[in-house]
Write an enzyme that holds these catalytic residues in place. Structure first.
Site, PDB file in Angstrom:
ATOM      1  N   ASN A   7       0.858  -1.189   0.000  1.00  0.00           N
ATOM      2  CA  ASN A   7       0.000   0.000   0.000  1.00  0.00           C
ATOM      3  C   ASN A   7       0.894   1.240   0.000  1.00  0.00           C
ATOM      4  O   ASN A   7       1.704   1.428   0.917  1.00  0.00           O
ATOM      5  CB  ASN A   7      -0.901  -0.020   1.234  1.00  0.00           C
ATOM      6  CG  ASN A   7      -1.926   1.095   1.233  1.00  0.00           C
ATOM      7  OD1 ASN A   7      -1.608   2.229   0.909  1.00  0.00           O
ATOM      8  ND2 ASN A   7      -3.160   0.788   1.609  1.00  0.00           N
ATOM      9  N   HIS A  43      -5.657   3.465  -1.678  1.00  0.00           N
ATOM     10  CA  HIS A  43      -6.960   3.727  -1.050  1.00  0.00           C
ATOM     11  C   HIS A  43      -7.281   5.202  -1.270  1.00  0.00           C
ATOM     12  O   HIS A  43      -7.013   6.053  -0.417  1.00  0.00           O
ATOM     13  CB  HIS A  43      -6.883   3.400   0.444  1.00  0.00           C
ATOM     14  CG  HIS A  43      -8.210   3.459   1.150  1.00  0.00           C
ATOM     15  ND1 HIS A  43      -8.539   2.625   2.184  1.00  0.00           N
ATOM     16  CD2 HIS A  43      -9.289   4.267   0.986  1.00  0.00           C
ATOM     17  CE1 HIS A  43      -9.745   2.897   2.624  1.00  0.00           C
ATOM     18  NE2 HIS A  43     -10.220   3.903   1.906  1.00  0.00           N
ATOM     19  N   GLU A  70      -8.777   0.042  -2.897  1.00  0.00           N
ATOM     20  CA  GLU A  70      -9.680  -0.133  -1.773  1.00  0.00           C
ATOM     21  C   GLU A  70     -10.336   1.185  -1.414  1.00  0.00           C
ATOM     22  O   GLU A  70      -9.787   2.256  -1.643  1.00  0.00           O
ATOM     23  CB  GLU A  70      -8.946  -0.724  -0.570  1.00  0.00           C
ATOM     24  CG  GLU A  70      -7.785   0.103  -0.061  1.00  0.00           C
ATOM     25  CD  GLU A  70      -7.077  -0.557   1.111  1.00  0.00           C
ATOM     26  OE1 GLU A  70      -7.051  -1.805   1.187  1.00  0.00           O
ATOM     27  OE2 GLU A  70      -6.547   0.188   1.965  1.00  0.00           O
ATOM     28  N   HIS A 192      -3.732  -4.465   7.807  1.00  0.00           N
ATOM     29  CA  HIS A 192      -3.821  -3.372   8.770  1.00  0.00           C
ATOM     30  C   HIS A 192      -2.888  -3.645   9.952  1.00  0.00           C
ATOM     31  O   HIS A 192      -3.138  -4.527  10.758  1.00  0.00           O
ATOM     32  CB  HIS A 192      -5.243  -3.123   9.278  1.00  0.00           C
ATOM     33  CG  HIS A 192      -5.435  -1.693   9.734  1.00  0.00           C
ATOM     34  ND1 HIS A 192      -5.927  -0.713   8.901  1.00  0.00           N
ATOM     35  CD2 HIS A 192      -5.157  -1.093  10.900  1.00  0.00           C
ATOM     36  CE1 HIS A 192      -5.967   0.443   9.548  1.00  0.00           C
ATOM     37  NE2 HIS A 192      -5.493   0.241  10.750  1.00  0.00           N
ATOM     38  N   GLY A 214       1.118  -1.294   4.307  1.00  0.00           N
ATOM     39  CA  GLY A 214       1.547   0.033   3.900  1.00  0.00           C
ATOM     40  C   GLY A 214       2.280   0.792   4.976  1.00  0.00           C
ATOM     41  O   GLY A 214       3.489   0.993   4.908  1.00  0.00           O
ATOM     42  N   HIS A 215       1.564   1.207   6.020  1.00  0.00           N
ATOM     43  CA  HIS A 215       2.140   2.122   7.004  1.00  0.00           C
ATOM     44  C   HIS A 215       3.414   1.567   7.635  1.00  0.00           C
ATOM     45  O   HIS A 215       4.449   2.243   7.669  1.00  0.00           O
ATOM     46  CB  HIS A 215       1.105   2.424   8.092  1.00  0.00           C
ATOM     47  CG  HIS A 215       1.587   3.394   9.125  1.00  0.00           C
ATOM     48  ND1 HIS A 215       1.569   4.757   8.931  1.00  0.00           N
ATOM     49  CD2 HIS A 215       2.130   3.190  10.354  1.00  0.00           C
ATOM     50  CE1 HIS A 215       2.064   5.361  10.005  1.00  0.00           C
ATOM     51  NE2 HIS A 215       2.415   4.435  10.874  1.00  0.00           N
TER      52      HIS A 215
END
Length: 240
Positions: A7, A43, A70, A192, A214-215
């Site tokens: 992501n 996203h 998303e 997540h 991602g993060h």
């Protein structure tokens, strides 16, 4: 092997803090692809606070791996973008416009009648549909009933429990949810707050098809470099 979709929202968030176009979202995508990532996730939100609609179209032109878009299908212009781009996968997420990040899965009984035509439309465009879901085994057959192909298990509760040293009970909820989804004929994705520390245990759950990260990956890349970080994730997934 569980596939890794990176992501790149956080790349866009950093870029948007200035108006000079760096870091480049498309160059970041090229880097993660060259490092071996199986897909790229974005996203786009209505306020374009990170990924912009223009980014989605630019990425669609150059990606050589799976594209996963998303977002909330009830917030325009999300559905217009997705139906134009026709990514391999669309992950539907029930986030409100003002949330910092996605924080819960779909309540399918409350949204069933709204989701049915959305999912049908996406599938008519040849797009695989995944629903962002809490780790509740009882909800998995409902996801199948509304036409989803996959679910993406929302893993923040697992990540928190792992960090706080109380992971086993929570982990078993994910095991049961994944089994219920698979028994219903759904593929299982996850995402997540997964990171280099908690990923291996999570992917000991059989047949997790894809993780979207991602993060944490971008944060770790600040220390390790983007290419090496992607390769570190892939090394973990190769053993799953």
């Amino acid at each position: 092997m569980t596939k890794l979709s990176v992501n790149i929202n956080r790349i866009a968030l950093l870029r948007n803090s200035r108006n000079i176009g760096i870091p480049s979202v498309t160059e970041a995508a090229k880097t993660v692809i060259a490092a071996g990532a199986h897909g790229v996730t974005v996203h786009p939100r209505p306020d374009e606070r990170h990924i912009k609609a223009a980014d989605v179209y630019e990425l669609a032109k150059m990606l050589t791996v799976e594209f996963n878009i998303e977002g909330n299908p009830f917030q325009p212009p999300f559905m217009d973008i997705v139906c134009d781009v026709k990514p391999a996968q669309c992950t539907l997420v029930p986030d409100a416009p003002d949330v910092l990040t996605s924080d819960s899965g779909w309540n399918i009984p409350e949204n069933r009648d709204r989701l049915l035509p959305i999912i049908e439309k996406l599938k008519n465009h040849g797009i695989r549909v995944s629903l962002f879901m809490d780790a509740d085994a009882a909800l998995m057959p409902l996801a199948k009933e509304v036409g989803a192909d996959r679910v993406e298990l929302y893993t923040e509760p697992y990540a928190t429990a792992f960090r706080e040293g109380r992971v086993e009970f929570v982990f078993q909820q994910y095991v049961l949810a994944a089994q219920a989804a698979q028994s219903a004929g759904l593929g299982v994705n996850a995402g997540h707050d997964l990171n280099l520390q908690n990923l291996a245990k999570f992917c000991s759950i059989p047949d997790i098809l894809e993780v979207s990260i991602g993060h944490a990956l971008i944060a770790e890349a600040l220390e390790m470099g983007l290419s090496k970080t992607v390769q570190a994730y892939l090394q973990i997934l190769a053993g799953s």
